[in-house]
Design an enzyme around this catalytic site. Structure first.
Site: not given
Lengths: 303, 648
Positions: A1-2
């Site tokens: 998520m990044c």
């Protein structure tokens, strides 16, 4: 998520502007993770000295935690050489000669350890790259290499200790930034736990770090460990790993998560998106490269 | 030529300006693009756009007509869903270049990343360098021209279209084969390459679909119809449905596909009861006027919200699974009851658009029927991640229903057993999803709400992601939802019950301090206004009805939706069957059903002394079974079972 970023300078000796470069690169991909930002930075090691950074929070509770940390350091005959209470963290340099893994696991009982290493220092906090720089002066950092991460908090809180990078708990100097999801996380973790390793989070990035550090401690080359990781880890991933002297990447076989790199005579720079690389060379046409699925590579610093 | 400098103008303002200049017919150059995302997204005029540098994700995405030139590199999803027009990239393209294009010409002078041309339908994707892993993955049509090497698994699961490789074919993907290249093919290819000044002296190899996986080997046999109501009764371990299922498997030798949803007893909304004894409240013919039910949905980030006369919508069902007549009847009924219709997977037909006052347009993994023009004429957009009846799987449409017309609107070959991809080409995590949502917002000038449809699976995590990714609302679908076709075991055992789904969602939002900040439309087995009231009390903002709406519109619930021979004319594309469907009559039936739902909802609210349906709260409810109590943490009160179930 990044979003992730990493850089290793090849020519500027020990004084390359790694901090500034990582700040720009992470600011470039901040849209992938606006909640928190972190850096794994590598200082020149000093014989017999370790850097430790703890998460202590703020205010009175922080003071009490720092006191407990000091006591525990004393218990382990770790002599404090330098100490700073910055932001929500407490950073110390200690002289220490004992069993590092036992020392590290024990320190975790007192406060959350962000990193331990002869040269590794992990700085991470909530906010963007520039916010974290304002608090921790990352821009002042000069060295040869480092990696960084911007986080979009989806499955747990927006909190400094849920931020990345993660160090390989119990192993000095190994750090990971990872974009993706390891789907055989629990299976791999149980396997490592059976061998006596402890985990401080349920985060799959920590797992990758411990997995690789374990291999390195058994004498594997980083490159071989990365190669093995592509078969052993299941899921979608693009990750960067760094040690005292090396930086490397691995990518899953489905090419499910992005990664772009640029290598020239001066540097190797890797990031989730080209925008990060553009930040290093504004206005210039870049000959970037997207690593193919299922590949890995390492670079060793030249000094 | 007009200039836009991205060093000073934000992308959103730049795209607005691009559209104005495009409408005025003026060519544009973009300075300092700095690999930013969404450059040129949503442009529908035939102007030239010159990007002087590198572009990020979705460059030229959701466009129709423009001619783009990019001096350097591009990120993921080059020319996403581009209809007509062209783009020439002088550097490299990252993953999924030419994803879902429907006619555009996409030229990459350097190399391409993985999965180039995924789910493309028409047009040409040409690459002067090498392609990478799974070029042409699940492509439905058009052609990919690779002058260099193909990369591994080229043509993986391609359904239609052609891939030409000038270099080495590293390895063919599943169901792809090399076939003879005709001289006409070769001449046409070289003429195309000349047009884009791509010199090539070598020879081409041609790759097409091998035709082994387009259809199931055996189709489901005709069976004596067991209506859903009989199939779903709790009559022990071995029952008629189990027997039938075994017999079908004995004939076809694989899992069985059928329509409708889980047909076994599960904890459900009917296992909850209102504390208030509703039977004691006298009927009030004008109760509808006494309770506020109007619901605005989707304005959280400044878009124009859907304006619903009550918090009850029509659930997504596709034109394809259903006949056009059935879709038009649903759309018309939604207008009569002043609520909203939903396209489901199959695109938006003119007839649906005209019949519905408000319609949500769904974007699925295969991008079937998806395009910029229909985005603009929708009232809401919805990214489908999965559905309650079959979470983790894409849509299925058996060959009998994949008619010429359905194939045209979806952009796929006719007569295949269509199995839509299980995941989006460009959404492989919450971070990618943020960028996708923003692409839709850019393309529509931030005017239309963007929602996400989640089949209940890992609800706790998924709902947090939906919140973080800035969706305007969530359509949360539980296991009790139905579908037009899915494997029987999937329908019965994969999903999470609707009750669990809403409870996990509400808990998850509380955990991150976002309670009441993200509207949830809960669906999956809502059958009447009492269910709707309970759903609101559990914390949903609205609900949607699918199965009950089509039953109101004539469905006999025979579970045979997948076959395509629906006797009522609902789940069929066969004109003979469809002719039996009386659209105006069924639209009125569905409308009357929706009005009954409205009346019940108002009555239950009124019985509680509420003047607004938003006043329903958890404390109004108790659980009638230990299972429902465990799921919802509502007090277990079996004493009310007699009251609410007596005589049934």
């Amino acid at each position: 998520m990044c979003g992730i970023a990493g850089i290793m300078f090849k020519r500027n000796g020990k004084d390359a502007e790694v901090g500034k470069a990582l700040i720009s690169m992470l600011d470039g991909v901040q849209h992938r993770g606006p909640d928190s930002t972190g850096f794994a930075l590598y200082y020149e090691p000093q014989e017999g000295h370790y850097r430790l950074r703890f998460y202590v929070g703020e205010g009175d509770a922080a003071a009490a935690t720092i006191e407990r940390i000091r006591e525990k350091l004393q218990d382990h005959q770790a002599r404090i050489v330098e100490q700073h209470n910055v932001g929500c963290t407490y950073a110390v340099i200690v002289q220490f000669h004992g069993d590092l893994q036992r020392f590290a696991y024990d320190m975790e009982h007192v406060a959350k350890v962000f990193s331990i290493g002869e040269s590794l220092d992990i700085v991470k906090d909530i906010g963007g790259a520039h916010d974290v720089d304002d608090r921790y002066k990352v821009a002042n950092f000069q060295g040869t290499h480092g990696i960084g991460h911007v986080r979009l908090a989806t499955e747990s809180d927006v909190a400094p200790d849920a931020s990345h990078p993660f160090w390989a708990t119990g192993f000095a100097d190994v750090a990971i930034v990872h974009n993706g999801q390891i789907t055989n996380y629990w299976k791999m973790r149980r396997r490592l736990e059976k061998r006596g390793f402890a985990f401080n989070t349920d985060n799959d990035s920590e797992l990758i770090a411990v997995y690789l550090a374990d291999k390195l401690s058994q004498g594997w080359k980083l490159e071989a460990a990365l190669k093995e990781s592509i078969s052993d880890l299941d899921g979608t991933f693009s990750f960067l790993v760094s040690t005292k002297d090396e930086i490397g990447y691995a990518k899953d076989r489905l090419a499910a998560k992005p990664m772009v790199m640029l290598e020239n005579d001066d540097m190797i720079a890797i990031a989730s998106e080209e925008v990060s690389l553009n930040r290093l060379f504004p206005g210039q046409a870049l000959n970037t490269f997207e690593p193919p699925p299922g590949t890995f590579k390492t670079w060793h610093r030249s000094i | 030529m007009a200039s836009i400098d991205l060093a000073v103008v934000p992308v959103r303002a730049a795209n607005e300006r691009l559209r104005q200049l495009g409408a005025a017919g003026e060519d544009i150059e973009i300075l300092n693009p700095d690999a930013r995302h969404h450059i040129g997204v949503g442009l529908v005029h035939p102007v030239t756009v010159h990007i002087r540098g590198s572009a990020g994700y979705f460059c030229a995405g959701l466009t129709d007509g423009p001619r783009f030139v990019v001096d350097n590199n591009v990120g993921w999803g080059l020319a996403d869903n581009m209809l007509k027009g062209s783009i020439v990239v002088n550097g490299n393209a990252s993953a999924i270049a030419g994803v879902a294009i429907r006619g555009a010409e996409v030229i990459v002078k350097g190399n391409m990343g993985s999965r180039a041309g995924q789910v493309m339908k028409a047009g040409t994707l040409a690459c002067a360098g090498n392609a990478n892993f799974m070029a042409g993955y699940m492509m439905y049509g058009g052609r990919i021209v690779i002058l260099g090497d193909s990369g591994d698994k080229v043509g993986q699961d391609m359904t239609g279209g052609t891939i030409y490789v000038g270099g080495r074919i590293v390895a063919l993907g599943t169901d792809a084969k090399v076939t003879d290249l005709s001289s006409a093919d070769d001449d046409e290819l070289r003429a195309f390459l000349d047009r884009y000044e791509l010199p090539f002296r070598g020879t081409f190899q041609k790759i097409v679909n091998a035709g082994k996986n387009l259809r199931y080997g055996k189709t489901e046999p005709r069976v004596r119809v067991i209506p859903y109501f009989e199939a779903s009764e709790a009559n022990g371990y071995w029952n008629t449905k189990v027997r039938e299922d075994i017999e079908v498997k004995a004939q076809i030798g694989r899992y069985r596909i059928r329509g409708y949803g889980a047909a076994r007893p599960l904890p459900h909304i009917s296992d909850l009861a209102f504390r208030t004894d509703l039977t004691a409240i006298p009927a009030d013919p004008s109760v509808v006027d006494k309770v506020r039910m109007r619901t605005l949905l989707g304005g959280r980030s400044g878009a124009k919200p859907l304006d619903l006369s009550m918090p009850v919508m029509i659930a997504p069902m596709s034109y394809g699974a259903l006949s056009k007549s059935a879709k038009v009847a649903l759309a018309h009924a939604s207008r009569l009851s002043d609520t909203s219709e939903n396209t489901g997977e199959g695109g938006l037909s003119n007839e649906q658009r005209e019949a519905a006052k408000q319609i949500i347009y769904q974007c699925l993994s295969g991008r079937l029927g998806w395009n910029i023009h229909d985005m603009h004429r929708a009232n809401g957009l919805e990214i489908y991640i999965s559905q309650g009846a079959k979470p983790g799987l894409g849509g299925q449409l058996m060959a009998k229903k994949v008619t010429k017309e359905i194939a045209r609107i979806r952009g796929i070959p006719e007569g295949i057993d269509l199995r839509s991809p299980s995941r989006h080409p460009d959404v492989l995590g919450a971070d990618d999803l943020v960028i996708k949502v923003e692409e839709f917002r850019e393309a529509t000038g931030y005017r239309i709400p963007v929602s996400v449809k989640l089949g209940a699976g890992r609800v706790r995590d998924d709902i947090k992601i939906a919140y973080k990714d800035g969706f305007d609302f969530v359509e949360l679908d539980g296991l009790q939802g139905s579908t037009g076709a899915a494997g029987n075991e999937v329908l019965e055992f994969v999903g999470i019950p609707t009750l669990s789904a809403i409870q996990e969602a509400i808990d998850a939002l509380s955990e991150i301090g976002a309670a009441d900040k993200l509207p949830i439309v809960l669906m999956g087995g809502v059958k009447d206004g009492i269910d709707a009231a309970k759903v609101l009390a559990l914390g949903a903002t609205a609900t949607a009805v699918g199965t009950s709406a089509i039953i109101a519109g004539g469905c006999i619930a025979c579970l045979q939706c997948h076959v395509g021979n629906c006797v009522t004319g609902i789940a069929t594309q066969d004109p003979v069957h469809e002719r039996r469907y009386n659209v105006p009559v069924e639209a009125q039936n569905i409308h009357r059903y929706l009005e009954a739902v409205r009346w019940q909802l108002a009555s239950v609210a009124h019985a509680h002394g509420y003047a607004d349906v938003r006043q329903f709260k958890r404390e109004d409810l108790v659980a009638l079974t230990p299972e429902a109590a465990a799921i919802t943490r509502l007090p277990y009160d079996p004493s009310l079972r007699e009251r609410d179930r007596g005589g049934r």
